[in-house]
Design a protein around this motif. Structure first.
Motif, mmCIF file in Angstrom:
data_model
loop_
_atom_site.group_PDB
_atom_site.id
_atom_site.type_symbol
_atom_site.label_atom_id
_atom_site.label_comp_id
_atom_site.label_asym_id
_atom_site.label_seq_id
_atom_site.Cartn_x
_atom_site.Cartn_y
_atom_site.Cartn_z
ATOM 1 N N HIS A 97 51.033 -32.827 12.075
ATOM 2 C CA HIS A 97 51.700 -31.581 12.389
ATOM 3 C C HIS A 97 50.876 -30.302 12.293
ATOM 4 N N ARG A 129 50.261 -28.874 15.720
ATOM 5 C CA ARG A 129 51.541 -28.551 16.363
ATOM 6 C C ARG A 129 52.131 -27.278 15.784
ATOM 7 N N LEU A 130 52.010 -27.118 14.479
ATOM 8 C CA LEU A 130 52.525 -25.912 13.829
ATOM 9 C C LEU A 130 51.800 -24.669 14.336
ATOM 10 N N LEU A 139 53.013 -23.299 17.806
ATOM 11 C CA LEU A 139 54.361 -22.782 18.011
ATOM 12 C C LEU A 139 54.305 -21.324 18.488
ATOM 13 N N TRP A 168 53.681 -14.733 11.262
ATOM 14 C CA TRP A 168 54.341 -14.583 12.554
ATOM 15 C C TRP A 168 53.991 -13.271 13.240
ATOM 16 N N ASP A 193 60.247 -14.454 16.546
ATOM 17 C CA ASP A 193 59.525 -15.727 16.617
ATOM 18 C C ASP A 193 59.838 -16.581 15.395
ATOM 19 N N GLY A 220 63.026 -18.694 15.288
ATOM 20 C CA GLY A 220 63.097 -19.924 16.063
ATOM 21 C C GLY A 220 62.479 -21.124 15.385
ATOM 22 N N PHE A 221 61.960 -20.942 14.176
ATOM 23 C CA PHE A 221 61.225 -22.049 13.539
ATOM 24 C C PHE A 221 62.116 -23.256 13.276
ATOM 25 N N ASP A 222 63.320 -23.035 12.770
ATOM 26 C CA ASP A 222 64.166 -24.169 12.393
ATOM 27 C C ASP A 222 64.497 -25.065 13.582
ATOM 28 N N SER A 233 62.328 -25.690 15.977
ATOM 29 C CA SER A 233 61.084 -26.232 16.515
ATOM 30 C C SER A 233 60.958 -27.721 16.207
ATOM 31 N N PRO A 234 60.157 -28.451 16.994
ATOM 32 C CA PRO A 234 59.965 -29.881 16.711
ATOM 33 C C PRO A 234 59.404 -30.143 15.315
ATOM 34 N N ARG A 256 62.299 -29.579 12.727
ATOM 35 C CA ARG A 256 63.321 -30.626 12.855
ATOM 36 C C ARG A 256 62.814 -31.951 12.304
#
Length: 243
Positions: free
Chosen positions: A28, A31-32, A35, A68, A73, A76-78, A80-81, A84
């Motif tokens: 991750h 990926r993080l 975002l 951030w 922005d 919207g984190f919660d 995000s893939p 989740r």
């Protein structure tokens, strides 16, 4: 431009989910960072906060620190893939919303929190320390830490504390939350063991890279017990956030 918002996300996972957490720590980080709106981000392991050394690891608690571009922005984190995926294995979680007050040093060659100008704060504050240890000096550093950790545990005004790290060895950090800036300053500059450690730092040459930052705590959402939060005035319900 200095960031207005930094978030610290902390997840508690059951022991059966530890292999899944380790897999996410490997998969991750990139990926993080990709975002939308993320300037800087780190996935972190944690420690119990009793010793802040290599034997202090807590494999049931994991964290993400994110800088951030904007509060929109961050909101919207919660969804995000990445978030989740962690939510699927976590049985408790907390999020701290932070505003940088001061920052000195670098993290992975960057100044992630800019050069904040400080400002008056009357509520809780969070202190973050992070260092990459020089391999030849690590043993002396770990021997110096236990007295500081013991002193921290009993410090007036301490609300929560735990270790953080990007790797089990050589990448050390601490997170501590304080009732107000006065309590933090009293520990940092008046406690004998911590003051002695500060004095030794330049002569011992412990760190190849270091960063010290302080933040105003804007909100704590979720289950504060994940952070090891100390209930205020003996009220156990005060350890719960705004879940």
């Amino acid at each position: 431009m200095n960031p207005d918002l930094v978030t610290l996300h902390v997840w508690r996972v059951p022991r059966r989910a530890v292999p899944g957490a380790l897999a996410r720590m490997a998969a991750h980080p990139a990926r993080l960072r990709r975002l939308p709106g993320v300037r800087f981000a780190k996935l972190l392991g944690t420690g119990t906060g009793t010793g802040f050394g290599p034997g202090d690891a807590d494999l049931t608690r994991w964290a993400a620190l994110v800088v951030w571009d904007s509060p929109a922005d961050a909101a919207g984190f919660d969804a995000s893939p990445v978030a989740r995926s962690w939510a699927r294995i976590a049985d408790a979680a907390a999020r701290l919303e932070l505003r940088p007050l001061t920052s000195r040093g670098e993290w992975s060659g960057r100044e992630p929190f800019g050069t904040p100008a400080g400002g008056r704060v009357t509520g809780p504050v969070l202190a973050l320390t992070r260092a990459r240890l020089r391999a030849r000096r690590a043993a002396t550093f770990w021997r110096a830490i236990p007295p500081v950790a013991a002193e921290l545990h009993a410090a007036p005004g301490l609300l929560a504390r735990f270790g953080v790290g990007e790797a089990p060895l050589g990448w050390q950090g601490t997170v501590s939350v304080w009732r107000d800036p006065t309590d933090l300053v009293a520990f940092a500059y008046r406690s004998p063991e911590h003051r002695a450690a500060i004095t030794r730092t330049p002569t011992e040459g412990w760190y190849a890279e270091e960063l010290f930052a302080r933040f105003a705590v804007g909100d704590v959402v979720g289950d504060r017990t994940v952070l090891g939060w100390v209930a205020a005035d003996g009220d156990p319900d005060s350890a719960r956030g705004n879940a």
